[in-house]
Motif scaffolding. Structure first.
Motif, PDB file in Angstrom:
ATOM      1  N   GLU A  36       6.626  14.888  -7.147  1.00 31.84           N
ATOM      2  CA  GLU A  36       5.533  15.674  -6.555  1.00 31.84           C
ATOM      3  C   GLU A  36       5.765  17.159  -6.782  1.00 31.84           C
ATOM      4  N   ASP A  64       0.823  -1.203   0.000  1.00 32.45           N
ATOM      5  CA  ASP A  64       0.000   0.000   0.000  1.00 32.45           C
ATOM      6  C   ASP A  64       0.860   1.258   0.000  1.00 32.45           C
ATOM      7  N   LEU A  65       1.912   1.232   0.835  1.00 33.87           N
ATOM      8  CA  LEU A  65       2.788   2.399   0.924  1.00 33.87           C
ATOM      9  C   LEU A  65       3.493   2.646  -0.406  1.00 33.87           C
ATOM     10  N   ARG A  93      10.682   3.419  -5.987  1.00 33.77           N
ATOM     11  CA  ARG A  93      10.174   3.423  -4.603  1.00 33.77           C
ATOM     12  C   ARG A  93      10.707   2.228  -3.827  1.00 33.77           C
ATOM     13  N   THR A 121       1.028   4.198  -2.950  1.00 34.25           N
ATOM     14  CA  THR A 121       0.689   5.610  -2.790  1.00 34.25           C
ATOM     15  C   THR A 121       1.916   6.503  -2.848  1.00 34.25           C
ATOM     16  N   GLY A 122       3.093   5.911  -2.653  1.00 38.72           N
ATOM     17  CA  GLY A 122       4.297   6.735  -2.677  1.00 38.72           C
ATOM     18  C   GLY A 122       4.394   7.643  -1.459  1.00 38.72           C
ATOM     19  N   ASP A 123       3.890   7.191  -0.332  1.00 42.80           N
ATOM     20  CA  ASP A 123       3.916   7.980   0.900  1.00 42.80           C
ATOM     21  C   ASP A 123       5.284   7.824   1.560  1.00 42.80           C
ATOM     22  N   ASP A 124       6.134   8.848   1.398  1.00 43.96           N
ATOM     23  CA  ASP A 124       7.522   8.703   1.831  1.00 43.96           C
ATOM     24  C   ASP A 124       7.653   8.654   3.347  1.00 43.96           C
ATOM     25  N   ALA A 125       6.895   9.511   4.031  1.00 42.29           N
ATOM     26  CA  ALA A 125       6.980   9.528   5.496  1.00 42.29           C
ATOM     27  C   ALA A 125       6.529   8.180   6.056  1.00 42.29           C
ATOM     28  N   GLY A 126       5.454   7.656   5.486  1.00 39.98           N
ATOM     29  CA  GLY A 126       4.947   6.366   5.930  1.00 39.98           C
ATOM     30  C   GLY A 126       5.967   5.265   5.683  1.00 39.98           C
TER      31      GLY A 126
END
Lengths: 463, 302
Positions: free
Chosen positions: B216, A114-115, A187, A118-123
């Motif tokens: 981004e 999932d991370l 990623r 979404t490319g959620d870096d902090a996560g």
């Protein structure tokens, strides 16, 4: 916990040890900068240090690694709280269930997918921290390894699922897939970096920051041995070669410009003097005809110097783009002209594969035979070397105890305007075993060239 | 001889109005003039201003180095003075020169009985001085951003001159004396790293390496520059450009080219970036035949 000043001096000392030239003044700048940024904002602190002490992009990797060690994002288990339950399910025999079958690992893998999606870096950073806490220490050991994390979660195998999720049944093999694949590969690489960083931090906590720094930080790119460069580093080196070739070209032009300015342009001078009442205030000169340096490159492409050969072929390619008159020859034990594969505008990766496939390089043994190579070169392409040519030989001068063809080389060197030899071996290994370094060195001036610094120094020499 | 201009130097920022209060303030005000920063850029610009040091910005062509200088000028209400470097740039073009023609006229027009010394003093005065960007930036009393563009193009000798000017913010003109900065300009030096700048110059500067932006940030830049573009198309566009850059083409597409591409797609009325759309418009981002061939092959546009 040491004071901030100790931290700072320790950090600067470590940077210097890693090969970054941090002057006293720059260290002071860093301290001044720290007084005006918010010290609790770690990225601001990183930016402040980077702006004051890192002045070359090639130093950035080493800097980031050391910064992470000296100013870690977390202490102990940090924000990633210790796992409340064991990360692995244990079977009836008390041994952990294999990772692909373990439901807890599967849950973690889904979270990671999932991370990545979404490319959620902090996560992702948070996740890496937890994952190292959970899987980074193999049972029964007290050292930290990133391999444990990567083996359990095997992020590479998530790719297929990720692609399915974004492509949603669109045609496979098309552009959309390639772009998505690259995004996810980036990623995943980012995740692997984060895990490696977290593992370094854990090791540093156990064994001390200085020691870890010495073990984990590779020398900066420009001092990195060509022969010990990994794949990624070779790519980075390749990017460094172009500016170097350009610099070499500009140096040649500058050198020539500094000489006399060409003949006086009488007509332009007189015309210009009309504006100042007939007083010739500015003298105009005819532009000098540009001097076109010719370069003949002869490089060893055998296995013993493969990393170096890879690199020198790239240098050759870069030079080829800068000068009009470059002829390149490669040899293992026979010699073939490779200029045509390196047409300006051609693709470098293509050129390398075509060259490997088509060029007539291996004669019998597949090991470099300098004597035969030089002889073939002189017989077939001897006329490439003339009074305007600089002859550049790239190789380790190890001839497998074969013939050396010294007289032929002497003849070539005499005909050329300059001749140089770049040897990728450390100078102390010259003349050991089958190396004929000094015997060739007597004829052609030989330089040790193991890294970018030495190559750049040579570029200055050549100009 | 006229006396030198001596005043108190105000280090860029502390007392000057229009200065940034914090990195966050810098980021917000640069965004107001449509320059989107990331944390490193905002912090470094802020530091350069507070510490009163020149900022050296290096990076590939077209990532917004020159734009940054313009944005800082706009955000702080400063005047932008630009020194474009090129091979053969010399002191007379960068610092100051005397107006020979006017001097000549003055000598010819001088009355017969006038002493030579008097004429001499007269023609080497302020009136005959032509100020060039560096001197102009030092003498300005208002807030100033001095942009020294493409410093790597200039010869090594110019660096020596820059060192002198940037370390003390003063210039010595033999006939006029020393001119000292009344108010330190914000100095931004850009370089494409075609030539390694000297260690001495780098030591005096803060350093910022501007690279191609994170996806981004690039998406936000494109959206800010091209009104009317769908966010999803921008996302696709940025990912595609990222892939092209990763191919190690000869001339990687810059931010400006991404923006151009977005405008092109908008003008053509394309709302999805599929194979045909890319194949039709590839020339907007890749300017070498070999790069295009490579992209066609690698992206499977064939």
């Amino acid at each position: 916990m040491a004071s901030l000043v100790d931290r700072h001096t320790g950090f600067v000392a470590a940077l210097r040890e890693a090969g970054l030239p941090v002057s006293v003044a720059e260290g002071l700048d860093a301290v001044r900068a720290m007084r005006v940024v918010d010290l609790l904002d770690r990225e601001a602190l990183r930016a402040a240090y980077a702006a004051t002490v890192v002045k070359r992009p090639a130093h950035r990797v080493a800097f980031d690694r050391l910064f992470d060690l000296w100013f870690p994002a977390a202490v102990g288990d940090g924000a990633g709280a210790p796992p409340e339950r064991p990360a692995r399910t244990h079977g009836a025999d008390g041994r952990p269930v294999p990772a692909p079958l373990d439901p807890r690992v599967r849950l973690r893998r889904e979270e990671l997918a999932d991370l990545l999606l979404t490319g959620d870096d902090a996560g992702l950073r948070q996740f890496a921290r937890t994952a190292v806490a959970e899987y980074g220490r193999p049972e029964g050991q007290d050292a930290w390894f990133s391999s444990g994390v990567l083996r359990a979660l095997s992020p590479g195998t998530l790719m297929a699922g990720l692609l399915n999720a974004v492509l949603q049944g669109r045609e496979r093999g098309g552009m959309a897939e390639r772009i998505a694949r690259r995004t996810f590969a980036d990623r995943i690489a980012r995740f692997e970096d984060l895990v490696a960083g977290e593992v370094r931090r854990r090791i540093a906590e156990d064994t001390g920051v200085e020691r870890t720094a010495r073990l984990t930080v590779r020398p900066p790119l420009e001092r990195l041995d060509f022969s010990s460069a990994g794949r990624a580093e070779l790519d980075a080196l390749r990017r460094e070669v172009y500016p170097l070739a350009r610099r070499l070209a500009t140096r040649l032009v500058q050198k020539q410009r500094r000489g006399d300015r060409g003949r006086l342009d009488f007509r332009r001078t007189v015309r210009a003097s009309l504006a100042s009442g007939g007083v010739p205030l500015t003298a105009h000169y005819r532009p000098r005809r540009p001097h076109k340096p010719e370069l003949v490159v002869l490089c060893d492409a055998s296995d013993s110097v493969s990393a170096f050969a890879h690199f020198t072929l790239l240098l050759t390619f870069a030079l080829r783009e800068q000068f009009t008159k470059v002829r390149a020859f490669a040899f293992i034990d026979a010699t073939d002209e490779i200029t045509k594969y390196f047409q300006p505008g051609a693709d470098v990766a293509d050129a390398m594969t075509r060259m490997a496939r088509e060029a007539d390089l291996v004669w019998i043994t597949g090991r470099s035979n300098y004597g035969h190579a030089i002889k073939v070169f002189a017989d077939r392409y001897g006329d490439a070397v003339g009074p305007k040519t600089s002859l550049l030989i790239l190789g380790d001068a190890r001839s497998n105890y074969g013939e050396l063809s010294l007289p032929i080389l002497r003849d070539l060197a005499d005909r050329a305007r300059h001749s140089y030899w770049l040897n990728p071996e450390p100078r102390r290994l010259w003349d050991t075993g089958d190396s004929a370094a000094s015997r060739y060195g007597e004829i052609v001036e030989m330089f040790e060239c193991r890294n970018l610094v030495q190559l750049a120094a040579f570029a200055e020499e050549l100009a | 001889m006229s006396e030198s201009t001596v005043s108190e130097v105000v280090p860029g920022g502390t007392a000057a109005d229009g200065a940034f209060a914090s990195p966050a303030d810098a980021a917000a005000r640069l965004a107001d003039v449509r320059y989107l920063t990331d944390e490193a850029i905002a912090t470094t610009v802020f530091l350069a201003q507070v510490l009163g040091k020149p900022l050296l910005v290096e990076g590939p062509a077209g990532v917004g180095k020159t734009e940054l200088a313009k944005a800082v000028a706009a955000a702080t209400g400063s005047e932008l003075i630009r020194l474009q470097c090129y091979e053969g740039l010399d002191e007379a073009r960068a610092l100051y020169e005397f107006n020979y023609k006017k001097q000549l006229l003055a000598i010819q027009a001088a009355p017969e009985d006038r002493a030579w010394q008097e004429t001499h003093d007269d023609i080497f005065s302020e009136e005959f001085l032509l100020e060039r960007p560096l001197l102009a930036a030092i003498r300005r009393t208002g807030p100033t951003v001095l942009l020294i563009d493409e410093a790597d193009k200039a010869d090594v000798e110019v660096e020596g001159m820059l060192l002198e000017v940037l370390s003390d913010f003063q210039v010595t003109i033999p006939e006029l004396g020393t001119v000292e900065a009344v108010r330190r300009p914000f100095v931004l030096i850009t370089s494409n790293a075609a030539r390694e700048l000297s260690e001495a110059l780098k030591r005096r500067c803060l350093y910022l390496h501007l690279d191609y932006p994170a996806p981004e940030r690039e998406r936000d830049i494109v959206l800010a520059q091209v009104p009317g573009l769908e966010a999803e198309l921008a996302e696709q566009l940025v990912r595609t450009v990222g892939t092209l850059r990763a191919l190690e083409v000869k001339k990687a597409p810059s931010i400006a080219e991404t923006v151009d591409w977005a405008r092109t797609l908008l003008a053509l009325g394309l709302d999805e970036l599929d194979e045909t759309a890319v194949a039709r418009t590839l020339g907007v981002v890749l300017k070498h035949a070999s790069d295009q061939e490579r992209a066609v092959k690698e992206l499977g546009l064939g």
